[in-house]
Design a protein around this motif. Structure first.
Motif, PDB file in Angstrom:
ATOM      1  N   ALA A 510       3.083   0.918  -1.015  1.00  0.00           N
ATOM      2  CA  ALA A 510       3.021  -0.065  -2.097  1.00  0.00           C
ATOM      3  C   ALA A 510       3.994   0.290  -3.211  1.00  0.00           C
ATOM      4  O   ALA A 510       4.659  -0.582  -3.785  1.00  0.00           O
ATOM      5  N   ALA A 511       4.106   1.583  -3.513  1.00  0.00           N
ATOM      6  CA  ALA A 511       5.040   2.017  -4.545  1.00  0.00           C
ATOM      7  C   ALA A 511       6.489   1.835  -4.100  1.00  0.00           C
ATOM      8  O   ALA A 511       7.384   1.611  -4.921  1.00  0.00           O
ATOM      9  N   LEU A 512       6.720   1.921  -2.800  1.00  0.00           N
ATOM     10  CA  LEU A 512       8.074   1.804  -2.257  1.00  0.00           C
ATOM     11  C   LEU A 512       8.632   0.390  -2.367  1.00  0.00           C
ATOM     12  O   LEU A 512       9.850   0.181  -2.291  1.00  0.00           O
ATOM     13  N   LEU A 513       7.768  -0.579  -2.571  1.00  0.00           N
ATOM     14  CA  LEU A 513       8.208  -1.976  -2.557  1.00  0.00           C
ATOM     15  C   LEU A 513       9.224  -2.281  -3.645  1.00  0.00           C
ATOM     16  O   LEU A 513      10.084  -3.150  -3.465  1.00  0.00           O
ATOM     17  N   ASP A 514       9.156  -1.586  -4.765  1.00  0.00           N
ATOM     18  CA  ASP A 514      10.148  -1.834  -5.820  1.00  0.00           C
ATOM     19  C   ASP A 514      11.551  -1.496  -5.335  1.00  0.00           C
ATOM     20  O   ASP A 514      12.525  -2.172  -5.680  1.00  0.00           O
ATOM     21  N   ARG A 515      11.666  -0.447  -4.521  1.00  0.00           N
ATOM     22  CA  ARG A 515      12.980  -0.092  -3.987  1.00  0.00           C
ATOM     23  C   ARG A 515      13.407  -1.071  -2.893  1.00  0.00           C
ATOM     24  O   ARG A 515      14.591  -1.331  -2.704  1.00  0.00           O
ATOM     25  N   PHE A 516      12.430  -1.643  -2.195  1.00  0.00           N
ATOM     26  CA  PHE A 516      12.745  -2.699  -1.236  1.00  0.00           C
ATOM     27  C   PHE A 516      13.255  -3.948  -1.960  1.00  0.00           C
ATOM     28  O   PHE A 516      14.079  -4.693  -1.417  1.00  0.00           O
ATOM     29  N   THR A 517      12.743  -4.174  -3.160  1.00  0.00           N
ATOM     30  CA  THR A 517      13.242  -5.304  -3.951  1.00  0.00           C
ATOM     31  C   THR A 517      14.735  -5.167  -4.184  1.00  0.00           C
ATOM     32  O   THR A 517      15.486  -6.148  -4.097  1.00  0.00           O
TER      33      THR A 517
END
Length: 525
Positions: A510-517
């Motif tokens: 869930a925290a990784l999603l910002d980097r996926f953005t």
């Protein structure tokens, strides 16, 4: 700016990484509000905008001195017909702030209050409030210093955040507490290292009177600030979800036909066509892909990504359009018009457009999250992955990621609750004078609350997609955005596939999603 903040030996010096946001009352956008809320920029009032504030302030005092003006020479709400005697006018504003500073519930976090201060400062610079110019300066000082007034959660029904803004007003006059940074704002951190308290960093107390109080609180700045923060986060998460969907598509050898350019040229909805284009970019698909050799078409979780993600992007664009208007609006009641030397009484504070746009956006976001749970179920199905059920290891009857379906469904339940239309609410207030409410304030809170649940739903899918790709030993090339996303995820997510608690895995995903953005934004070219 006050000498207490900038002209002393202990002055707060902005780090080199902190930029500027010029507040001009005309062109400030959602991203500007977010940067100011995060302490990533310092506000600077535009010169022409400050001239508008001064002209409006001068005009307002002249108009109030010669005629009846709501909230300045009269009471408010059902007291609108009660005149304020001249000898009582000076104290009327302070009494108004004290009586209306009754917000209740939990204290709001720094970021939300700072977003409110940024919006209110910019709205005042639009020049319709008739408020003394030093208030704009004081709000900008607070943003720069990293301090913020205590503001409680409940008090608005979408016709003005009067309780929250009255608390701000009392803080500006020195009767209400200030807090220091929450989570660390760079400017305030530097100041607090010198041993100064939030009260020391607060702006000089303002002498607010009957010409200031209603002009300050006649705004939906808190609702707008919260909505801006929620839009910024969820728009990015919707993009990150498409990157996760791309990994899931690769994990099941999904068909590329659903993203073919001719399909979306034949039904040219803007958002859907862009989602399809980005999916082709993420996985390296051709504009006109060849038909699959195996199954004819995929489940909806893969086949309908453009048709479900697209409307969410369209809803985000529509919400941003409403927010941009409102953040730069002179919506105060009454509107002070120096050109006419008139005070126009109106209902421009009523937030029907915002409430409806927020409700629409949340409904669209929930559809995107629901599609993620569909893909998660498909990843657990051997008919699509050619792996063991639930992506389990080779121990007999292992459960693998089975529990993630339950966890994601539970988080999705919260999202469904948050997506209930706030605009269906109704209230009759102030002895029947105010007989309608938009509940945009509730819509903004619900949209903010949706962020955490949404992250967890998509985090569950990401954990499963990465496990499936690892088990199949599929590695899209690093030249592809999906390949870079998988490499990033594998560097963070635990490779052990034995039955074990997956709580930490989902939290990390869930925290990784910002980097996926960021990866998704890179596919926008």
């Amino acid at each position: 700016m006050s000498s207490r903040i900038v002209d002393t030996a202990n002055a707060v010096t902005p780090p080199a990484s902190v930029g500027l946001v010029v507040l001009d009352g005309h062109s400030t956008g959602v991203e500007d509000v977010v940067r100011l809320a995060d302490g990533a920029a310092r506000p600077v009032p535009g010169t022409d905008a400050m001239k508008r504030v001064e002209e409006s302030w001068d005009a307002a005092r002249q108009i109030a001195a010669t005629g009846r003006v709501y909230g300045r020479s009269t009471g408010v709400g059902a007291n609108r017909n009660e005149d304020v005697p001249t000898e009582a006018a000076a104290g009327h504003g302070l009494r108004l702030l004290r009586s209306h500073a009754g917000a209740i519930g939990e204290e709001l976090p720094a970021r939300q209050v700072r977003a409110m201060l940024a919006v209110r400062a910019n709205q005042l610079l639009a020049g319709g409030a008739g408020l003394r110019p030093t208030v704009v300066t004081a709000l900008c000082e607070a943003l720069e210093a990293g301090v913020y007034p205590v503001v409680n959660e409940f008090g608005s029904v979408g016709t003005g955040d009067i309780a929250a803004l009255a608390q701000v007003g009392l803080a500006l006059v020195g009767e209400h507490p200030w807090r220091g940074p929450e989570g660390g704002h760079s400017l305030a951190d530097l100041a607090l290292e010198g041993g100064r308290s939030p009260q020391d960093l607060a702006p000089e107390p303002q002498a607010l009177d009957n010409n200031d109080a209603l002009a300050l609180i006649s705004s939906n700045a808190l609702t707008l600030g919260q909505a801006a923060l929620a839009l910024h986060e969820l728009r990015g998460l919707i993009g990150a979800t498409q990157v996760v969907a791309a990994l899931s598509l690769l994990a099941v050898d999904g068909s590329h036909e659903a993203y073919a350019a001719p399909v979306h040229a034949a039904r040219p909805h803007k958002g859907s066509a862009e989602v399809a284009r980005r999916m082709r970019e993420l996985i390296g698909a051709a504009d006109r892909p060849t038909p699959p050799l195996g199954r004819i078409q995929d489940p909806y979780g893969f086949r309908c990504v453009p048709q479900i993600h697209g409307p969410a992007h369209d809803a985000a664009d529509a919400l941003e359009g409403v927010l941009t208007v409102e953040i730069n609006a002179a919506a105060e009641n009454p509107l002070i018009s120096p050109e006419d030397m008139a005070a126009y009484h109106h209902g421009g504070f009523y937030q029907a457009q915002l409430a409806l746009a927020l409700d629409h956006f949340r409904l669209a976001v929930t559809q995107v999250a629901r599609l993620s749970t569909s893909r998660l179920s498909t990843l657990n199905e051997p008919a699509y992955t050619r792996l063991r059920p639930f992506l389990a290891d080779h121990e007999p009857a292992s459960s693998g990621v089975m529990i993630l379906e339950y966890a994601a469904a539970a988080a999705l339940g919260d999202l469904r609750a948050f997506s209930a239309p706030a605009s269906l609410g109704h209230a009759v207030l102030s002895r029947g004078v105010e007989e309608q409410a938009s509940f945009a304030s509730l819509a903004a809170r619900q949209t903010l609350r949706a962020c955490g649940a949404y992250r967890l739903v998509v985090g569950c899918e990401l954990v499963a997609a990465v496990r499936a790709l690892r088990q199949r030993d599929l590695r899209p090339g690093p030249e592809l955005p999906a390949g870079r996303a998988l490499e990033l995820a594998e560097s963070v997510l635990e490779p052990d596939q034995a039955d074990r608690p997956l709580t930490d895995d989902v939290t990390a995903a869930a925290a990784l999603l910002d980097r996926f953005t960021d990866i998704w934004r890179g596919s926008a070219s």
